[in-house]
Every structure is written in C-alpha cells, then in structure tokens.
Enzyme design. Structure first.
Site, mmCIF file in Angstrom:
data_model
loop_
_atom_site.group_PDB
_atom_site.id
_atom_site.type_symbol
_atom_site.label_atom_id
_atom_site.label_comp_id
_atom_site.label_asym_id
_atom_site.label_seq_id
_atom_site.Cartn_x
_atom_site.Cartn_y
_atom_site.Cartn_z
ATOM 1 C CG ASN A 194 6.737 0.548 4.269
ATOM 2 O OD1 ASN A 194 7.320 1.302 3.485
ATOM 3 N ND2 ASN A 194 7.303 0.095 5.374
ATOM 4 C CE LYS B 31 8.916 -3.063 4.419
ATOM 5 N NZ LYS B 31 9.323 -4.283 5.128
ATOM 6 C CG HIS C 179 9.237 0.060 9.261
ATOM 7 N ND1 HIS C 179 10.229 -0.875 9.109
ATOM 8 C CD2 HIS C 179 8.114 -0.489 8.731
ATOM 9 C CE1 HIS C 179 9.717 -1.938 8.499
ATOM 10 N NE2 HIS C 179 8.438 -1.727 8.253
ATOM 11 C CD GLU D 38 12.263 -2.764 6.785
ATOM 12 O OE1 GLU D 38 12.069 -1.793 6.033
ATOM 13 O OE2 GLU D 38 11.664 -3.854 6.653
ATOM 14 C CD GLU E 85 4.994 -3.139 10.148
ATOM 15 O OE1 GLU E 85 4.402 -3.440 9.115
ATOM 16 O OE2 GLU E 85 6.083 -2.539 10.154
ATOM 17 N N GLY F 287 8.897 -9.443 6.124
ATOM 18 C CA GLY F 287 9.709 -9.869 4.985
ATOM 19 C C GLY F 287 10.167 -11.309 5.072
ATOM 20 C CB SER G 181 4.571 -12.155 5.969
ATOM 21 O OG SER G 181 5.987 -12.082 6.007
HETATM 22 P P1 13P Z 1 6.234 -7.356 4.505
HETATM 23 O O1 13P Z 1 4.764 -7.281 4.205
HETATM 24 O O2 13P Z 1 7.084 -7.371 3.282
HETATM 25 O O3 13P Z 1 6.531 -8.480 5.471
HETATM 26 O O4 13P Z 1 6.633 -6.004 5.273
HETATM 27 C C1 13P Z 1 5.867 -5.588 6.335
HETATM 28 C C2 13P Z 1 6.277 -4.227 6.720
HETATM 29 O O5 13P Z 1 7.362 -4.018 7.219
HETATM 30 C C3 13P Z 1 5.358 -3.118 6.440
HETATM 31 O O6 13P Z 1 5.799 -1.945 7.032
#
Ligand code: 13P
Length: 256
Positions: A10, A12, A96, A98, A168, A174, A214
């Site tokens: 992803n 982002k 997601h 976010e 997740e 993150g 992560s």
């Molecule tokens: P990170 O791997 O940066 O923690 O993000 C995970 C994520 O949100 C994947 O959709």
C-alpha cells in the site's frame, strides 16, 4: 487447505507518476519469474495507469487504495471502481484505518464500497483492526466482529472466498510497533473462526487474511509462518523495492 501467500504494497499518498514508475521498474526486474506468491501494489490513483503499463505481463497485480460507492456522476474528487478496473486494477483496498479515522468512513459506507468493488469487477481487500484503546480495554474480538459482520453484510459465499481481509491493528500502523506473531495469529484465528461460524466451510478455508502494521524484512518471516497469516499488507516498507522483495521472499514456500 493451502492458501497462496498474498503480499500487497500500500503506497498510500506517496509516489507520483514518475517515482511510481521507477519503483514499478525495480519490482519488475527483481520479481521476474516469481510465481510462488501473489503480489499486488496500490499506487495513488494518478500513478495507476503508468504502473499498470510498466507491470504488464509480470503477474504483479495493481490495486486501488479506495473507491467510490457510485459508478459515475457528480461526486467531485471521487474515483469509481469501474474506472480503476478500466485502468487495469484487479484489487482495491477498502476501509483502511486511515480512511476510517481521517475521512470518517464507517462500517455501513465500507460495506457499500465492498459491494461496489464486486460490481466493478474488482476484488476487495477489506481492512479491519482495533485501536490501542480498544485493545487495552479488552475489546479486540468485539471490534473485529462488528467490522466483519457490518463490512461483509450481504455478500455471497463465493465472493467472500475470493476476497481478502487485512488485519491491521491501528496501533501497529506506521509506528514501527509490530504485533507479535502470537498476537497476529490470535486475531487471524478469531477472524477465521468467525467466518467458519457465519459462512460455508469453504469460505474460511479459502479466504486469505493478510497482516498489516509495520511489516519489515526483519519480522516478515515470523509473521508469515503463522498458520492463519496468509500474507501481508505492507505500507512503508513497500516503498523500497529491496525491502518489499525481501518481504515477498520471506513467504514460507519461497524460503523453502
Ligand atoms: P506500515 O507498514 O507503514 O505500518 O503501514 C501498514 C498499512 O497501513 C498498510 O495498509
């Protein structure tokens, strides 16, 4: 039943068309001939056409990061699933954390987006997961059950079997703080158990559950070795070809 490992990156809101093309080029070179693991990348919408063109005939799938509920019309700023499909996407990330926390998406909207994905001929990767406060309050299973029952409402068994879920935990996204392999396995086993209770047996056997939060080259193998962890949804580490490739290579049947 063996489920093929599915690793998705992803990206982002990173990598415009030029940088996305460079990363796609590196992935194409590094993953040539790799067929043991299913791989997808999710660029920002404007980078999708270039990445699709670059990854043609590589077997690497391209995914959207989100989609609109509607197929077209007066919805300024939105991108329809049909348009992602036309651009060459096969998968789309839905719900997601976010999107949930920063853009106010709730389970009802996310369920409509899951249905919109199937209508458009895309397979959804539906994200679920608890916040730290919810984990500390002992509510992990309650939260997952709510997100699953609402998010998956109204789907046919064959749709469920074909799609993907991504567990997740919000506190691991993150933050550099990964769920331990045991914590991931526990949540994944709960999700699979819930599917077993609520859908025909082949759904729980076939539906792949990715872990996200992560994931890095150093922790991928121990996570992917868990019996109910069928892949990973990778954020930060998917932006570097070398790291993303190492995560793919950490899949149990690659390491053999
Ligand atoms: P990170 O791997 O940066 O923690 O993000 C995970 C994520 O949100 C994947 O959709």
């Amino acid at each position: 039943m063996a489920r093929r490992t599915f690793i998705a990156g992803n990206w982002k809101m990173n990598l415009g068309p030029q940088a996305a093309d460079r990363l796609a080029m590196d992935l194409k070179a590094a993953l040539a001939g790799q067929t043991a693991v299913d791989v997808a990348v999710a660029p920002v919408a404007v980078s999708i056409p270039g990445v699709v063109a670059r990854l043609k005939h590589t077997g690497i799938h391209v995914a959207g990061q989100d989609l609109a509920v509607e197929a077209s019309g007066a919805f300024t700023g939105e991108v329809a699933g049909e348009m992602l499909r036309e651009a060459g996407c096969t998968w789309v990330i839905v719900g997601h954390s976010e999107r949930r926390s920063l853009f106010g998406e709730d389970d009802a909207l996310i369920n409509r987006k899951v249905h919109a994905a199937f209508r458009a001929g895309l397979l959804p990767i539906l994200c679920v997961g608890e916040t730290l406060a919810q984990r500390d309050a002992g509510q992990v299973e309650q939260v997952l059950e709510r997100q699953l029952s609402a998010g998956l409402a109204g789907l046919q068994a064959d749709q469920l079997a074909a799609m993907t879920l991504a567990y997740e935990p919000v506190w691991a996204i993150g933050t550099g703080r990964t769920a331990t392999p045991d914590q991931a396995q526990e949540a994944h086993a709960f999700i699979r158990g819930w599917l077993r209770k609520t859908a025909p047996a082949f759904v729980a056997d076939q539906l792949r559950i990715q872990y996200g939060g992560s994931v890095k080259p150093a922790n991928a193998a121990s996570l992917l070795r868990q019996p109910d962890v069928d892949g990973a949804l990778v954020g930060g580490a998917s932006l570097k070809a070398a790291d993303f490739v190492k995560i793919i290579e950490a899949a149990p049947h690659m390491a053999a």
